[in-house]
Design an enzyme around this catalytic site. Structure first.
Site, PDB file in Angstrom:
ATOM      1  N   GLY A  10       1.071  -1.439   0.368  1.00 13.72           N
ATOM      2  CA  GLY A  10      -0.164  -0.231  -0.263  1.00 13.72           C
ATOM      3  C   GLY A  10       0.939   1.289   0.068  1.00 13.72           C
ATOM      4  N   GLY A  13      -0.323   4.848  -0.869  1.00 10.57           N
ATOM      5  CA  GLY A  13      -1.111   5.966  -0.313  1.00 10.57           C
ATOM      6  C   GLY A  13      -0.600   7.248   0.429  1.00 10.57           C
ATOM      7  N   GLN A  14      -1.490   7.371   1.004  1.00 11.74           N
ATOM      8  CA  GLN A  14      -1.036   8.343   2.057  1.00 11.74           C
ATOM      9  C   GLN A  14       0.107   7.986   2.662  1.00 11.74           C
ATOM     10  OE1 GLN A  14      -3.939  10.548   5.074  1.00 11.74           O
ATOM     11  NE2 GLN A  14      -3.242  11.819   4.718  1.00 11.74           N
ATOM     12  N   ASP A  36       2.069  -2.140  -4.155  1.00 10.28           N
ATOM     13  CA  ASP A  36       0.651  -1.726  -4.593  1.00 10.28           C
ATOM     14  C   ASP A  36      -0.055  -2.035  -5.516  1.00 10.28           C
ATOM     15  OD1 ASP A  36      -1.505   0.322  -4.340  1.00 10.28           O
ATOM     16  OD2 ASP A  36      -0.081   1.597  -2.788  1.00 10.28           O
ATOM     17  N   ASP A  53      -0.664  -7.273  -5.350  1.00 13.46           N
ATOM     18  CA  ASP A  53      -2.330  -7.427  -4.657  1.00 13.46           C
ATOM     19  C   ASP A  53      -2.186  -7.878  -3.970  1.00 13.46           C
ATOM     20  OD1 ASP A  53      -4.584  -7.556  -3.887  1.00 13.46           O
ATOM     21  OD2 ASP A  53      -5.213  -8.613  -5.977  1.00 13.46           O
ATOM     22  N   TYR A 143     -15.679  -0.290   8.480  1.00 12.75           N
ATOM     23  CA  TYR A 143     -14.164   0.245   8.826  1.00 12.75           C
ATOM     24  C   TYR A 143     -13.869  -0.264  10.125  1.00 12.75           C
ATOM     25  CZ  TYR A 143     -10.245   3.081   8.800  1.00 12.75           C
ATOM     26  OH  TYR A 143      -9.102   3.388   8.638  1.00 12.75           O
ATOM     27  N   LYS A 147     -11.275  -2.964  11.632  1.00 14.34           N
ATOM     28  CA  LYS A 147      -9.901  -2.301  12.471  1.00 14.34           C
ATOM     29  C   LYS A 147      -9.949  -3.455  13.664  1.00 14.34           C
ATOM     30  CE  LYS A 147      -7.714   0.353   9.649  1.00 14.34           C
ATOM     31  NZ  LYS A 147      -6.430  -0.146   9.694  1.00 14.34           N
TER      32      LYS A 147
HETATM   33  N1  LIG Z   1      -4.589   7.991   6.279  1.00 15.13           N
HETATM   34  C1  LIG Z   1      -5.162   7.801   7.420  1.00 15.13           C
HETATM   35  O1  LIG Z   1      -6.218   9.017   8.232  1.00 15.13           O
HETATM   36  C2  LIG Z   1      -5.879   7.312   8.618  1.00 15.13           C
HETATM   37  C3  LIG Z   1      -6.120   7.018  10.241  1.00 15.13           C
HETATM   38  C4  LIG Z   1      -6.352   6.195  10.393  1.00 15.13           C
HETATM   39  C5  LIG Z   1      -5.812   4.700  10.023  1.00 15.13           C
HETATM   40  N2  LIG Z   1      -5.245   4.548   8.591  1.00 15.13           N
HETATM   41  C6  LIG Z   1      -4.768   3.490   7.872  1.00 15.13           C
HETATM   42  O2  LIG Z   1      -4.001   3.149   7.320  1.00 15.13           O
HETATM   43  C7  LIG Z   1      -4.021   2.382   6.408  1.00 15.13           C
HETATM   44  C8  LIG Z   1      -3.359   3.495   5.547  1.00 15.13           C
HETATM   45  O3  LIG Z   1      -4.238   3.990   5.215  1.00 15.13           O
HETATM   46  P1  LIG Z   1      -3.488   5.330   3.985  1.00 15.13           P
HETATM   47  O4  LIG Z   1      -4.598   6.529   4.800  1.00 15.13           O
HETATM   48  O5  LIG Z   1      -2.202   5.675   3.357  1.00 15.13           O
HETATM   49  O6  LIG Z   1      -4.718   5.003   2.820  1.00 15.13           O
HETATM   50  P2  LIG Z   1      -4.659   4.785   1.286  1.00 15.13           P
HETATM   51  O7  LIG Z   1      -6.301   4.363   0.633  1.00 15.13           O
HETATM   52  O8  LIG Z   1      -4.352   6.259   0.951  1.00 15.13           O
HETATM   53  O9  LIG Z   1      -3.552   3.922   0.043  1.00 15.13           O
HETATM   54  C9  LIG Z   1      -4.080   2.478   0.714  1.00 15.13           C
HETATM   55  C10 LIG Z   1      -3.100   2.148  -0.401  1.00 15.13           C
HETATM   56  O10 LIG Z   1      -3.407   0.431  -0.835  1.00 15.13           O
HETATM   57  C11 LIG Z   1      -3.573   0.463  -1.947  1.00 15.13           C
HETATM   58  N3  LIG Z   1      -4.045  -0.868  -2.437  1.00 15.13           N
HETATM   59  C12 LIG Z   1      -5.237  -1.027  -2.463  1.00 15.13           C
HETATM   60  N4  LIG Z   1      -5.902  -2.500  -2.270  1.00 15.13           N
HETATM   61  C13 LIG Z   1      -4.786  -3.238  -2.200  1.00 15.13           C
HETATM   62  C14 LIG Z   1      -4.901  -4.640  -2.900  1.00 15.13           C
HETATM   63  N5  LIG Z   1      -5.800  -5.148  -3.010  1.00 15.13           N
HETATM   64  N6  LIG Z   1      -2.982  -4.879  -2.981  1.00 15.13           N
HETATM   65  C15 LIG Z   1      -2.162  -3.478  -2.674  1.00 15.13           C
HETATM   66  N7  LIG Z   1      -2.170  -2.453  -2.492  1.00 15.13           N
HETATM   67  C16 LIG Z   1      -3.653  -1.743  -2.259  1.00 15.13           C
HETATM   68  C17 LIG Z   1      -4.454   1.317  -2.372  1.00 15.13           C
HETATM   69  O11 LIG Z   1      -3.680   1.630  -4.265  1.00 15.13           O
HETATM   70  C18 LIG Z   1      -3.862   2.785  -2.163  1.00 15.13           C
HETATM   71  O12 LIG Z   1      -2.733   3.191  -2.568  1.00 15.13           O
HETATM   72  C19 LIG Z   1      -4.893   1.171   6.103  1.00 15.13           C
HETATM   73  O13 LIG Z   1      -4.760   0.400   6.508  1.00 15.13           O
HETATM   74  C20 LIG Z   1      -5.538   2.549   6.839  1.00 15.13           C
HETATM   75  O14 LIG Z   1      -6.769   2.337   7.389  1.00 15.13           O
HETATM   76  C21 LIG Z   1      -5.159   5.391   8.371  1.00 15.13           C
END
Ligand SMILES: NC(=O)c1ccc[n+]([C@@H]2O[C@H](COP(=O)([O-])OP(=O)(O)OC[C@H]3O[C@@H](n4cnc5c(N)ncnc54)[C@H](O)[C@@H]3O)[C@@H](O)[C@H]2O)c1
Length: 313
Positions: A10, A13-14, A36, A53, A143, A147
């Site tokens: 992943g 992502g953010q 990713d 994946d 969600y 979690k």
């Molecule tokens: N960003 C926040 O504010 C926040 C807050 C609390 C918890 N989290 C947790 O942190 C983790 C990451 O969050 P984020 O904000 O970076 O999420 P995001 O949605 O920005 O990034 C997730 C990434 O996972 C990739 N992805 C999706 N399905 C996939 C798969 N099958 N195989 C491989 N990659 C795949 C997506 O392409 C994406 O780039 C998550 O578990 C989220 O629940 C985030």
């Protein structure tokens, strides 16, 4: 570090975007495998990027063995707002990704796992103020349910199979390297982009909705810290509360107006308001402070100034 490589799942992502840069800086880019479904925002951002994946267990296991991976940071997930719209897909992604990774650790193919939980494990029955580590957990979003189930799974794999999995209940994160990925706190990232373009912003939460938030640098520091703490100091094997700041959209607007006095926010709450209303106002993170020395550095004032400084660059 040949047999000690790190796989980030992943990575585009953010959190992944920021975390990979920090891991590459600390351990050397050759030791970090970023993965990713989607490529990173910037081409050639990472020395090693593979399309993967996480739900394809066969290929995941093969890659982990081929690359001599010893630690996995599992970030792939469906976030809160997105998950409400795709319940089954989100359940499958959030749960099966974790099972696949925990199984690699149970089979001793890898040694350590990081998996983020969220303040979404709390629900309307949890205390709102300074929500403690151990309290009533009745999440009302799908969600939050994934979690909470994930936290229980982590503890089960630790207790039963001695799997070294570490976790944080992250609040809403605010960073400048990438946009947020479909959560209930995304407004607090988007709003900066609108302000910089001299556009007004329509916020999908009400102006008084107070939520726990954190600047991305603090979150990355917490992740790196919990992963490098001695095993015996990790006393909580579900997931640690961590906290930094709490503010409302109105308070964030006020901060932004210091830089852009003409900036205006309209408030038009949508389905995400209900999710936000079920979450705490603030979090008690005493255990993380005592067990592994956690301390946030960024206030609302400081994170606002950092966001504008970095985004305008
Ligand atoms: N960003 C926040 O504010 C926040 C807050 C609390 C918890 N989290 C947790 O942190 C983790 C990451 O969050 P984020 O904000 O970076 O999420 P995001 O949605 O920005 O990034 C997730 C990434 O996972 C990739 N992805 C999706 N399905 C996939 C798969 N099958 N195989 C491989 N990659 C795949 C997506 O392409 C994406 O780039 C998550 O578990 C989220 O629940 C985030």
């Amino acid at each position: 570090m040949k047999n000690n490589k790190i796989l980030v799942i992943g990575s585009s992502g953010q959190i992944g975007t920021d975390l990979c840069l920090s891991l590459e800086r600390i351990y050397g880019a050759e030791n970090i495998i970023c993965s990713d479904l989607n490529p990173p925002k910037e081409k050639n951002q990472h020395k090693n990027f593979i399309k993967l994946d996480v739900l394809d267990n066969k290929i995941l296991t093969r890659k982990v063995k081929e690359e001599n991976i010893s630690e996995i940071y599992l970030l792939a997930a469906s976030l809160s707002a997105l998950a409400e719209k795709n319940v089954l897909i989100s359940w499958e992604l959030n749960m099966n990704s974790l099972i696949n990774v925990l199984e690699l650790a149970r089979k001793k193919i890898i040694k350590k796992v990081f998996w983020p939980s969220s303040i979404a494990v709390f629900g309307p029955d949890s205390p709102k103020l300074n929500t403690p580590q151990n309290t009533i957990l009745n999440p009302s979003s799908i969600y939050g349910i994934t979690k909470l189930a994930g936290e229980k799974l982590c503890k089960y794999y630790y207790d039963k199979f001695d799997v070294d999995v570490r976790s944080l209940r992250l609040p809403g994160l605010i960073g400048w390297r990438s946009l947020a990925g479909g959560g209930t706190t995304d407004y607090a990232v988007e709003i900066f982009y609108y302000a910089l373009k001299n556009n007004d912003y329509t916020c999908f939460l009400s102006k008084e909705t107070i939520l726990p938030m954190m600047y991305m640098d603090d979150a990355i520091e917490a992740i790196l810290k919990i992963m490098t703490t001695k095993k015996e100091n990790i006393k909580i094997r579900t997931s640690y509360n961590i906290s930094a700041v709490s503010f409302t959209p109105k308070e964030l607007e006020k901060q932004i107006k210091i830089y852009f006095p003409n900036f205006n926010v309209k408030f038009k709450p949508d389905y995400r308001q209900k999710i936000a209303d079920s979450w705490p106002d603030s979090i008690d993170d005493q255990e993380a402070k005592v067990d592994w020395g956690w301390k946030a550095k960024f206030s609302l004032e400081k994170l606002t100034s950092e966001m504008f400084k970095n985004l305008s660059n």
